[in-house]
Design an enzyme around this catalytic site. Structure first.
Site, PDB file in Angstrom:
ATOM      1  N   LYS A 499       0.843  -1.200   0.000  1.00  0.00           N
ATOM      2  CA  LYS A 499       0.000   0.000   0.000  1.00  0.00           C
ATOM      3  C   LYS A 499       0.877   1.249   0.000  1.00  0.00           C
ATOM      4  CE  LYS A 499      -0.168  -0.415   5.031  1.00  0.00           C
ATOM      5  NZ  LYS A 499      -0.915  -0.962   6.153  1.00  0.00           N
ATOM      6  N   ARG A 595     -11.262   0.354  14.471  1.00  0.00           N
ATOM      7  CA  ARG A 595     -11.130   1.155  13.258  1.00  0.00           C
ATOM      8  C   ARG A 595     -12.142   0.608  12.263  1.00  0.00           C
ATOM      9  NH1 ARG A 595      -5.134   1.649  10.679  1.00  0.00           N
ATOM     10  NH2 ARG A 595      -5.599  -0.486  10.097  1.00  0.00           N
ATOM     11  N   HIS A 625      -6.435  -7.038  13.206  1.00  0.00           N
ATOM     12  CA  HIS A 625      -5.226  -6.231  13.252  1.00  0.00           C
ATOM     13  C   HIS A 625      -4.997  -5.813  14.701  1.00  0.00           C
ATOM     14  CE1 HIS A 625      -2.049  -3.994  11.440  1.00  0.00           C
ATOM     15  NE2 HIS A 625      -2.595  -2.797  11.519  1.00  0.00           N
ATOM     16  N   ARG A 682       1.120 -10.677   7.717  1.00  0.00           N
ATOM     17  CA  ARG A 682       1.094  -9.518   6.809  1.00  0.00           C
ATOM     18  C   ARG A 682       2.313  -8.642   7.065  1.00  0.00           C
ATOM     19  NH1 ARG A 682      -4.071  -9.574   9.128  1.00  0.00           N
ATOM     20  NH2 ARG A 682      -3.563  -7.678  10.283  1.00  0.00           N
ATOM     21  N   TYR A 724      13.780  32.606   4.661  1.00  0.00           N
ATOM     22  CA  TYR A 724      12.497  33.251   4.952  1.00  0.00           C
ATOM     23  C   TYR A 724      12.366  33.619   6.426  1.00  0.00           C
ATOM     24  CZ  TYR A 724      10.303  31.927   0.507  1.00  0.00           C
ATOM     25  OH  TYR A 724       9.973  31.796  -0.796  1.00  0.00           O
ATOM     26  N   CYS A 773      12.222  25.367   2.959  1.00  0.00           N
ATOM     27  CA  CYS A 773      11.334  26.026   1.998  1.00  0.00           C
ATOM     28  C   CYS A 773      10.606  24.963   1.168  1.00  0.00           C
ATOM     29  CB  CYS A 773      12.116  26.932   1.055  1.00  0.00           C
ATOM     30  SG  CYS A 773      13.383  27.905   1.856  1.00  0.00           S
ATOM     31  N   ASP A 775      10.920  24.061  -2.080  1.00  0.00           N
ATOM     32  CA  ASP A 775      11.767  23.234  -2.945  1.00  0.00           C
ATOM     33  C   ASP A 775      13.223  23.212  -2.527  1.00  0.00           C
ATOM     34  OD1 ASP A 775       9.553  22.972  -4.863  1.00  0.00           O
ATOM     35  OD2 ASP A 775       9.929  25.112  -5.166  1.00  0.00           O
TER      36      ASP A 775
END
Ligand code: PLP
Length: 831
Positions: A499, A595, A625, A682, A724, A773, A775
């Site tokens: 997943k 859940r 689970h 699992r 910044y 920042c 990027d």
């Protein structure tokens, strides 16, 4: 020619069924995925810790294989009658039989055979020795590092009558193994590279380890080794008289055949001075094209062999100049137009080609399979036969497009019928005619002998992968898979969670590898993830944990199995088209996680519903689970959950009238509740290299490494701020600040701002300065004087462990792994 009827005498086995008569054995087969020409392939059903070859007999038989060696009749699926016209040889041990057949093949050749062992450098010494001697001999050598109990027999099997020299490596991890390899190899020359600490666990003492390795050389005429490895020297002296050794030394010049002095070492080469006393005193100076210790040692072993063969000094230098680094792994690289390039540009012999094609066919389907291939060198075969064999390999591996480069392969283009083909005399011709648009969504194996310079082709294909990259080590992944597998009782099935883009690692690549390694089930969170896997050729059963009702139709179409956790979902599922059968379902039981899932009080109603719809609804498994599998403080609660699960499942099974797979444990649970593995477990985060309980972290290998590069470095005078909001506060001294090409949009969390995060540059840690920042971010490299723009900075990986990094911002490794953004390129490595 060896036939099946020769085998009882060779192996001490018994023929249970004679099989086809008079067929020459041309392939020793251990893996059903590597069938070449089925007639003449001899399959050995070998049992290992996590593998049993007997299981694959029906598949092999269906695909035309007719010759089998088995050692457990009761493990042959079905009766022998199910394999009419097949030959069956029953032996005491299939592995030993494989070795006996290879030993017989070896005995047919009266040529010098080098055996190479030692702790480090075996593969490089082997490759370099082959490079150094290729001018004098036609050489058969082990492909890559095929040096194990099965690798050595398979390597030796490649010997044919045109070879004039064999060079093979042998590696062992425990007592008793070397004698068997010696019987297969029967080397008359030997090289002992050195002795390290690898595999110490398999031996009582270092002395025992060296003595065991030395057994490879009991029959050699000459053993080459470095006199400075004291333990090797002592063991050699015990085994062999001095006239059967040829030694070199840097520190005992009077006690070795060749005295070596390092005269000069620069950044990329080493000048050595050589003195030989016997038979005639001589002195020479050679330049080795390497500077690092291990490379110099490896090259000196090769140099010693050349001196012993009395190759003239000028010629030795010419050959040393041509030594090239050996790429130890086949790299898979993301390339332009959604292509992937498998980079194997360091050598090109027939055995190496076959191995690389194996890797190519293991890749997920992504449009065409293309091969860019240079002339094949050092095969020892006449060109027409050689290229006919290459053509057969291409057909077996379903290569759809061939680009041949070199005069020889171009001459034999008529042999490559039925595939799209283009030929060029030289690499330059290919590059001048290269237009990226000719390649779209394909997997391209680039396989060329060094002299063709195919690295230029790889460079042309690669998108500019600068900036930020997530490197995924597929070998580490397999290591981790096997670590957990070894903890399961035989027969326990393994579901692997892929997943969230395989925890950020890249879903099809990982899924594909898992399919190759035969896990039993995959699980994804959403239907779309499952559809993607199917579209990339994944055929394993897939469980979808959180299917939305509007995806049920699609799931039916793609054979995806939903997890059903509520009555509402169950009713919606039963409304899906009656034209086709419904994929089996997985019932999620809530035993305490609170859940998703059916609670204990729902069981009666659920049982009734399952009974009513039994004709349409098949249950594949029932699962629960645990809420606190990773922590001992929750042990009592976990035990209560498991007990509830064991109360609920029998009622449901009684209602449907058959038993189903039951599973409860994730990675942490597998280690902490070995008695509750049930039918399946699992595996999730552990596969990706994070041991969730924190207790066995060293047993796993880190799988992914996030790295970026330094874009620029500035020297800031005392008193200036950074970034910044001027959050990188001024200090009282001058500093060097580097800007990195990674920001929070790539998945580098903003909470790492202002010294919370550190990255690794040139093996040293550097703190984040100012705010991260979108990027970019800035680090302080004042204390890393060599740092310069273009340097790599490691965000996480071996040098910066994920658990530590996660802790710094109060999260868990799961979050860091899965938040690496999709715009970050994934680069995969495999052997
Ligand atoms: C993700 C998941 C797992 C795997 O958990 P890890 O802690 O990553 O091993 C197992 N079961 C279910 C239901 C999951 O959602």
């Amino acid at each position: 020619m060896l036939t099946f009827s020769d085998l009882p005498a060779l192996t001490g086995g018994t023929l249970l069924q004679a099989g086809p008569e008079g067929v020459a054995i041309h392939q020793l087969l251990l893996d059903s995925r590597r069938i070449g020409q089925p007639s003449g392939a001899l399959f050995f059903a070998i049992r290992g810790a996590q593998h049993n070859g007997h299981r694959y007999l029906p598949d092999l038989y269906r695909r035309g294989v007719r010759l089998f060696v088995v050692d457990r009749l009761e493990e042959v699926p079905g009766e022998l009658g199910a394999y009419p016209d097949a030959g069956f040889l029953m032996v005491a041990n299939s592995l030993a039989a494989l070795q006996a057949v290879a030993a017989y093949h070896r005995r047919q050749f009266r040529i010098p055979i080098f055996g190479i062992t030692g702790s480090n450098g075996k593969t490089i010494v082997k490759e370099w020795l082959a490079q150094l001697l290729s001018a004098d001999d036609l050489i058969c050598k082990s492909p890559r590092s095929y040096n194990s109990q099965v690798g050595v027999p398979l390597s030796v099997w490649e010997l044919n009558s045109t070879h004039t020299l064999g060079i093979f490596e042998a590696g062992i991890s425990e007592r008793g193994e070397m004698v068997r390899l010696a019987q297969v190899l029967q080397p008359n020359l030997g090289i002992f590279t050195n002795l390290g600490t690898a595999h110490d666990a398999g031996f009582a003492s270092p002395q025992e380890k060296v003595a065991e390795k030395m057994r490879l050389f009991a029959e050699v005429d000459t053993l080459f080794y470095c006199r400075d490895h004291e333990a090797v020297h002592l063991a050699a002296r015990q085994l062999l008289p001095e006239h059967r050794t040829f030694t070199w030394s840097r520190f005992h010049p009077h006690d070795a055949h060749v005295a070596v002095t390092i005269a000069e070492a620069s950044a990329d080469r080493t000048v050595v001075h050589i003195a030989i006393a016997k038979p005639l005193p001589q002195e020479h100076t050679f330049t080795l094209p390497f500077a690092d210790e291990p490379s110099v040692e490896n090259a000196l072993h090769g140099l010693a062999v050349l001196l012993w063969r009395q190759v003239p000094a000028a010629e030795i230098q010419r050959r040393l100049d041509r030594l090239t680094p050996v790429a130890m792994r086949l790299e898979m690289k993301q390339a332009l137009n959604d292509c992937y390039v498998l980079d194997d540009t360091y050598n090109n012999d027939l055995a190496g080609l076959t191995l690389a094609l194996d890797v190519l066919t293991r890749q997920p389907r992504r449009g065409r399979r293309t091969l860019i291939l240079s002339d094949v060198l050092e095969s020892g075969l006449p060109a027409s036969e050689l290229y006919a064999r290459v053509a057969t390999q291409l057909a077996i591996h379903k290569v759809e497009r061939l680009i041949g480069i070199g005069p020889e392969i171009s001459q034999h283009q008529a042999l490559f019928q039925g595939i799209e083909q283009t030929f060029f005399a030289k690499t330059e011709d290919f590059l001048t005619n290269f237009y990226p648009d000719q390649f779209q969504h394909e997997t391209i194996l680039v396989k060329g002998a060094r002299r063709f310079g195919f690295e230029r082709i790889v460079a042309a294909f690669q998108q500019k992968i600068h900036g930020t990259v997530l490197e995924v080590n597929l070998d580490a992944l397999v290591h981790n898979l096997n670590y957990y597998r070894a903890r399961l009782a035989p027969g326990t099935k393994l579901m692997v969670m892929v997943k969230a883009f395989a925890y950020g690692s890249g879903s099809y690549e990982v899924a594909n590898l898992l399919q190759f390694h035969r896990v039993d089930y995959l699980a994804v969170a959403y239907a779309d993830e499952g559809v993607e896997l199917r579209q990339h050729g994944i055929s394993l059963p897939i469980m979808v944990m959180n299917p939305s009702p509007d995806s049920f139709q699609k799931m039916q179409q793609y054979h995806l199995e939903p997890e059903i956790y509520s009555f509402e979902r169950l009713r919606e599922y039963l409304r899906v088209s009656h034209d086709q059968p419904l994929p089996a379902i997985h019932l999620k039981l809530d035993t305490g996680m609170r859940r998703l899932g059916f609670a204990e009080e729902d069981i009666a109603e659920l049982s009734a519903m399952l009974r009513e719809n039994a004709a349409r609804l098949r249950v594949a498994s029932m699962l629960t689970h645990l809420a606190g599998a990773d922590e001992a403080q929750h042990n009592d609660f976990s035990r209560q959950q498991l007990a509830a699960f064991q109360r609920m499942t029998p009622t449901l099974e009684a209602a449907i009238g058959y038993t189903v797979l039951k599973h409860a444990l994730n990675s942490a649970g597998i280690l902490r509740f070995p008695d509750a593995h049930f039918d399946m477990v699992r595996l999730g985060i552990g596969l990706y290299g994070v041991e969730a309980t924190g207790e066995n972290q060293e047993a796993l290998r880190p799988v992914s490494s996030l790295r970026t590069t330094i874009s620029q470095i500035k020297t800031l005078p005392a008193g200036q701020t950074v970034g910044y909001g001027r959050r990188g506060q001024a200090v009282e001294h001058e500093r060097r600040i580097a800007t990195l090409a990674i920001g929070y949009a790539d998945g580098y969390n903003r909470r790492f701002s202002n010294g919370v995060g550190t990255v690794v540059v040139r093996e040293q840690r550097a703190p984040i300065v100012g705010n991260v920042c979108m990027d970019m971010c800035m680090i302080d490299v004042t204390n890393i004087p060599g740092a310069q723009s273009g340097d790599m900075a490691i965000i996480f990986g071996e040098a910066m462990p994920l658990p530590e990094l996660a802790q710094r911002i109060g999260t868990i490794p799961y979050e860091l792994l899965t938040s690496v953004s999709e715009r970050v390129k994934r680069v995969f490595f495999a052997e």
